[in-house]
Design a protein around this motif. Structure first.
Motif, PDB file in Angstrom:
ATOM      1  N   GLU A 292       1.005  -1.366  -0.348  1.00 46.89           N
ATOM      2  CA  GLU A 292      -0.047  -0.094  -0.059  1.00 46.89           C
ATOM      3  C   GLU A 292       0.798   1.108   0.259  1.00 46.89           C
ATOM      4  O   GLU A 292       1.572   1.042   0.639  1.00 46.89           O
ATOM      5  CB  GLU A 292      -0.568  -0.211   1.393  1.00 46.89           C
ATOM      6  N   VAL A 293       0.291   1.760  -0.651  1.00 43.80           N
ATOM      7  CA  VAL A 293       1.305   3.050  -0.860  1.00 43.80           C
ATOM      8  C   VAL A 293       0.296   4.852  -1.145  1.00 43.80           C
ATOM      9  O   VAL A 293      -0.202   4.905  -1.405  1.00 43.80           O
ATOM     10  CB  VAL A 293       1.821   3.162  -2.311  1.00 43.80           C
ATOM     11  N   ASP A 294       0.822   5.485   0.010  1.00 47.84           N
ATOM     12  CA  ASP A 294      -0.044   6.836   0.295  1.00 47.84           C
ATOM     13  C   ASP A 294       0.665   7.424  -0.279  1.00 47.84           C
ATOM     14  O   ASP A 294       1.274   7.731  -0.891  1.00 47.84           O
ATOM     15  CB  ASP A 294       0.154   7.232   1.658  1.00 47.84           C
ATOM     16  N   LEU A 295      -0.059   8.076  -1.566  1.00 50.83           N
ATOM     17  CA  LEU A 295      -0.541   8.956  -2.483  1.00 50.83           C
ATOM     18  C   LEU A 295      -0.030   9.939  -2.016  1.00 50.83           C
ATOM     19  O   LEU A 295       0.489  10.999  -2.522  1.00 50.83           O
ATOM     20  CB  LEU A 295      -0.839   9.176  -3.754  1.00 50.83           C
ATOM     21  N   HIS A 296       0.374  10.837  -0.559  1.00 47.84           N
ATOM     22  CA  HIS A 296       0.305  11.884  -0.152  1.00 47.84           C
ATOM     23  C   HIS A 296       1.155  12.402   0.382  1.00 47.84           C
ATOM     24  O   HIS A 296       2.046  12.605  -0.286  1.00 47.84           O
ATOM     25  CB  HIS A 296      -0.462  11.854   1.267  1.00 47.84           C
ATOM     26  N   THR A 297       1.952  11.347   0.675  1.00 44.81           N
ATOM     27  CA  THR A 297       3.721  10.833   1.403  1.00 44.81           C
ATOM     28  C   THR A 297       4.796  11.253  -0.179  1.00 44.81           C
ATOM     29  O   THR A 297       5.587  11.191   0.641  1.00 44.81           O
ATOM     30  CB  THR A 297       3.619  10.655   2.254  1.00 44.81           C
ATOM     31  N   LYS A 298       3.381   9.889  -0.839  1.00 44.50           N
ATOM     32  CA  LYS A 298       4.827   8.758  -1.788  1.00 44.50           C
ATOM     33  C   LYS A 298       5.875   8.255  -1.708  1.00 44.50           C
ATOM     34  O   LYS A 298       6.191   7.433  -2.516  1.00 44.50           O
ATOM     35  CB  LYS A 298       5.197  10.067  -2.722  1.00 44.50           C
ATOM     36  N   THR A 299       6.444   8.926  -0.144  1.00 42.79           N
ATOM     37  CA  THR A 299       7.696   7.701   0.031  1.00 42.79           C
ATOM     38  C   THR A 299       7.143   6.436   0.815  1.00 42.79           C
ATOM     39  O   THR A 299       7.946   5.515   1.184  1.00 42.79           O
ATOM     40  CB  THR A 299       8.083   8.521   0.687  1.00 42.79           C
ATOM     41  N   GLN A 300       6.255   6.611   1.480  1.00 40.06           N
ATOM     42  CA  GLN A 300       5.870   5.053   2.525  1.00 40.06           C
ATOM     43  C   GLN A 300       5.125   4.407   1.890  1.00 40.06           C
ATOM     44  O   GLN A 300       4.112   4.430   0.826  1.00 40.06           O
ATOM     45  CB  GLN A 300       4.630   6.017   3.669  1.00 40.06           C
ATOM     46  N   ARG A 301       5.882   2.529   2.049  1.00 43.65           N
ATOM     47  CA  ARG A 301       5.151   1.790   1.640  1.00 43.65           C
ATOM     48  C   ARG A 301       4.675   0.681   2.764  1.00 43.65           C
ATOM     49  O   ARG A 301       6.024   0.633   3.246  1.00 43.65           O
ATOM     50  CB  ARG A 301       6.315   1.831   0.295  1.00 43.65           C
ATOM     51  N   THR A 302       4.087   0.389   2.860  1.00 47.57           N
ATOM     52  CA  THR A 302       3.290  -0.681   3.627  1.00 47.57           C
ATOM     53  C   THR A 302       2.918  -2.319   2.910  1.00 47.57           C
ATOM     54  O   THR A 302       2.402  -2.013   2.004  1.00 47.57           O
ATOM     55  CB  THR A 302       2.197   0.092   4.373  1.00 47.57           C
ATOM     56  N   ILE A 303       3.464  -2.897   2.895  1.00 42.20           N
ATOM     57  CA  ILE A 303       3.257  -4.882   3.358  1.00 42.20           C
ATOM     58  C   ILE A 303       2.053  -5.229   4.159  1.00 42.20           C
ATOM     59  O   ILE A 303       2.091  -5.143   4.839  1.00 42.20           O
ATOM     60  CB  ILE A 303       4.507  -5.150   2.843  1.00 42.20           C
ATOM     61  N   ILE A 304       1.185  -5.398   2.729  1.00 44.72           N
ATOM     62  CA  ILE A 304      -0.260  -5.686   2.822  1.00 44.72           C
ATOM     63  C   ILE A 304      -0.424  -7.063   3.510  1.00 44.72           C
ATOM     64  O   ILE A 304      -0.444  -7.641   4.652  1.00 44.72           O
ATOM     65  CB  ILE A 304      -1.263  -4.962   2.488  1.00 44.72           C
ATOM     66  N   SER A 305      -0.094  -7.899   2.426  1.00 46.60           N
ATOM     67  CA  SER A 305      -0.085  -8.981   2.388  1.00 46.60           C
ATOM     68  C   SER A 305       0.735  -9.865   1.728  1.00 46.60           C
ATOM     69  O   SER A 305       2.000  -9.428   0.889  1.00 46.60           O
ATOM     70  CB  SER A 305      -1.243  -9.910   1.830  1.00 46.60           C
ATOM     71  N   GLU A 306       1.776 -11.283   2.181  1.00 43.84           N
ATOM     72  CA  GLU A 306       3.096 -11.495   1.461  1.00 43.84           C
ATOM     73  C   GLU A 306       2.730 -13.361   0.852  1.00 43.84           C
ATOM     74  O   GLU A 306       1.515 -13.847   1.667  1.00 43.84           O
ATOM     75  CB  GLU A 306       3.794 -12.175   2.584  1.00 43.84           C
ATOM     76  N   GLY A 307       2.916 -13.848   0.829  1.00 40.50           N
ATOM     77  CA  GLY A 307       2.900 -15.568  -0.208  1.00 40.50           C
ATOM     78  C   GLY A 307       1.691 -15.421  -1.193  1.00 40.50           C
ATOM     79  O   GLY A 307       0.842 -16.622  -1.058  1.00 40.50           O
ATOM     80  N   LEU A 308       1.848 -14.567  -1.918  1.00 36.31           N
ATOM     81  CA  LEU A 308       1.154 -15.084  -3.037  1.00 36.31           C
ATOM     82  C   LEU A 308       1.232 -15.894  -3.631  1.00 36.31           C
ATOM     83  O   LEU A 308       0.541 -15.561  -4.764  1.00 36.31           O
ATOM     84  CB  LEU A 308       0.755 -13.135  -3.587  1.00 36.31           C
ATOM     85  N   GLY A 309       2.420 -15.794  -4.360  1.00 43.25           N
ATOM     86  CA  GLY A 309       3.057 -16.799  -4.588  1.00 43.25           C
ATOM     87  C   GLY A 309       3.899 -15.468  -6.214  1.00 43.25           C
ATOM     88  O   GLY A 309       3.955 -14.324  -6.166  1.00 43.25           O
ATOM     89  N   SER A 310       4.710 -16.762  -6.384  1.00 45.17           N
ATOM     90  CA  SER A 310       5.702 -16.249  -7.864  1.00 45.17           C
ATOM     91  C   SER A 310       5.031 -15.904  -8.676  1.00 45.17           C
ATOM     92  O   SER A 310       3.630 -16.193  -8.840  1.00 45.17           O
ATOM     93  CB  SER A 310       7.003 -17.140  -7.747  1.00 45.17           C
ATOM     94  N   SER A 311       5.284 -14.985  -9.610  1.00 43.07           N
ATOM     95  CA  SER A 311       4.387 -14.458 -10.836  1.00 43.07           C
ATOM     96  C   SER A 311       2.878 -13.817 -10.125  1.00 43.07           C
ATOM     97  O   SER A 311       2.496 -13.741 -11.589  1.00 43.07           O
ATOM     98  CB  SER A 311       4.258 -15.768 -11.674  1.00 43.07           C
ATOM     99  N   THR A 312       2.758 -12.839  -8.914  1.00 39.72           N
ATOM    100  CA  THR A 312       1.814 -12.587  -9.000  1.00 39.72           C
ATOM    101  C   THR A 312       1.994 -11.427  -9.837  1.00 39.72           C
ATOM    102  O   THR A 312       2.919 -11.082  -9.853  1.00 39.72           O
ATOM    103  CB  THR A 312       1.852 -12.035  -7.555  1.00 39.72           C
ATOM    104  N   SER A 313       0.542 -10.516 -10.467  1.00 37.13           N
ATOM    105  CA  SER A 313       1.219  -9.616 -11.160  1.00 37.13           C
ATOM    106  C   SER A 313      -0.449  -9.040 -10.821  1.00 37.13           C
ATOM    107  O   SER A 313      -0.285  -7.859 -10.736  1.00 37.13           O
ATOM    108  CB  SER A 313       0.784 -10.215 -12.736  1.00 37.13           C
ATOM    109  N   ALA A 314      -1.114  -8.999 -11.645  1.00 34.27           N
ATOM    110  CA  ALA A 314      -2.375  -8.209 -11.597  1.00 34.27           C
ATOM    111  C   ALA A 314      -3.685  -7.687 -10.324  1.00 34.27           C
ATOM    112  O   ALA A 314      -3.206  -9.207  -9.278  1.00 34.27           O
ATOM    113  CB  ALA A 314      -3.683  -8.371 -12.611  1.00 34.27           C
TER     114      ALA A 314
END
Length: 443
Positions: A292-314
């Motif tokens: 998740e990226v807050d477009l106000h600050t532009k630099t913050q990045r929060t990982i919401i979820s992991e383990g979605l599998g390799s080649s995760t795309s859309a």
């Protein structure tokens, strides 16, 4: 023999005057140009459409040259409408080559004159200057100015759009865009946008079906890198993911001037979806993460979820607090994530068949559906989000590897971009029915 009085060799006087070594070359040039012009005249004589042809009412057939009659019919058509036969090209051949070969003869004559009489060079130079001026005038006259370009009135544009949007079948909107990975559509402006693996961003006019490459510039080395996902904001910008491995980024491109702005560093960034209300971007990484990226600050990045599998795309948002992620290369790996949970965890969607999910477009009106692209099995399929049931919706004869996909809910249409560089449009009403759309891609 030498003359005894003056010691000169009189035999030299009997020799013909010497010629410039270029004379034969220029003379040959003229001869060849003359031969070419004669060939052109012969070509004109046997070219279909060179004669005359008229409709004979009594015989109810064409009297004379049929090709000439067809050419006459074409001449009365809209000049901006592409011709479907070769008569126009043959017309250009017969009216273009002859005058040019004649011009070559004139040049050869002038050049030979200079070789034989150097004093005539100034006259030839003056002729060349005049010719150059004439060519410049011709180029200016032949140049297509903006005001000369075909234009469509707003009323005509609305009519064309209405007719086009009401088309019940599949429509090939544009092609020639190699390896389309991301697609987005702005129904209010009547435009679609595509990004390609080769680093290009295109806009496509959905009324005239013409494409235009948006030249990008600005920071981030003035490059989109390896673009993958694409989403539009409400302020004339396109958010694009750069899937350049450890150097992956989320970028924003100003669609008016093409300027690039780096928003956040996200390794292996792939898919992107925007939450316009919260001013946030959700980005998948190819190694199985959702950020998740807050477009106000532009630099913050929060990982919401992991383990979605390799080649995760859309990634796609349903507007109700859930995100859906796809997998470009793995079968049966479409995921649902509750963004409102304290620790969001992915859930594998129940599936019947084992298709890949390279691109996802959500239709939440009525019973929620997802329209999903599978470039491995060359199909576009529909998923019932409540039950997970899938069915084939679009299949093709010819190469059809769909990846990027976008929904135009204003006009009830779905747009899909393919690895082969084509942008297709499908009516939502047909996709919602049990009917299978079969297309021929011609690639």
């Amino acid at each position: 023999m030498p003359d005894s009085e003056n010691g000169s060799d009189n035999s030299k006087e009997a020799r013909p005057p010497s010629k410039s070594p270029f004379v034969n070359g220029f003379g040959s040039g003229k001869d060849r140009a003359s031969d070419a012009e004669k060939s052109t005249e012969a070509l004109r004589g046997c070219t279909p459409g060179a004669g005359s042809g008229d409709w004979d009412e009594d015989e109810e057939s064409v009297s004379g040259d049929v090709s000439a009659f067809v050419h006459g019919l074409e001449a009365g058509r809209d000049p901006w409408h592409p011709r479907q036969t070769a008569h126009g090209a043959l017309h250009v051949m017969s009216h273009f080559l002859g005058p040019h070969f004649s011009s070559f003869q004139t040049v050869a004559d002038d050049q030979r004159q200079v070789s034989e009489d150097p004093g005539s060079a100034s006259g030839v130079a003056a002729s060349a200057v005049a010719s150059s001026a004439a060519q410049k005038t011709f180029r200016q006259a032949a140049k297509i100015r903006d005001e000369d370009r075909p234009s469509v009135s707003e009323e005509a544009r609305r009519t064309l759009a209405r007719i086009s949007y009401q088309t019940e079948g599949a429509v090939l909107v544009a092609d020639g865009m190699t390896h389309i990975l991301g697609v987005a559509v702005d129904p209010s402006l009547g435009k679609a946008y595509t990004v390609t693996e080769t680093g290009k961003l295109y806009s496509v006019d959905l009324t005239t079906n013409t494409k235009h490459r948006i030249i990008t510039s600005g920071d981030s080395s003035s490059s989109l890198g390896l673009p993958s996902g694409l989403a539009l904001d409400d302020h004339g910008g396109a958010y694009i993911t750069d899937n350049s491995g450890a150097s992956g980024r989320l970028l924003r491109v100003n669609l008016t001037n093409g300027r690039i702005e780096a928003i956040a560093a996200i390794p292996s960034a792939c898919g992107v979806a925007l939450d316009h209300t919260a001013n946030k971007a959700y980005v998948t990484s190819f190694n199985g993460k959702l950020c998740e990226v807050d477009l106000h600050t532009k630099t913050q990045r929060t990982i919401i979820s992991e383990g979605l599998g390799s080649s995760t795309s859309a990634v796609a948002l349903d507007g109700r607090g859930k995100a859906y992620t796809g997998n470009r290369d793995a079968a049966g790996s479409m995921r649902q994530i509750d963004l409102r949970a304290d620790t969001p965890a992915p859930q594998t969607m129940p599936v019947i068949s084992q298709w890949c999910s390279g691109g996802i477009a959500l239709d939440m009106t009525g019973r929620g559906r997802a329209y999903v692209t599978d470039h491995v099995n060359d199909v576009l399929y529909t998923v019932d989000l409540a039950t997970g049931k899938e069915r084939e919706s679009v299949k093709a004869t010819g190469a059809f590897s769909p990846l990027g996909i976008a929904l135009d809910d204003l006009h009830g249409l779905v747009y899909a971009g393919t690895w082969e560089g084509q942008l297709w449009r499908f009516p939502l009403r047909v996709l919602q029915s049990p009917e299978l759309i079969e297309i021929t891609t011609r690639v």
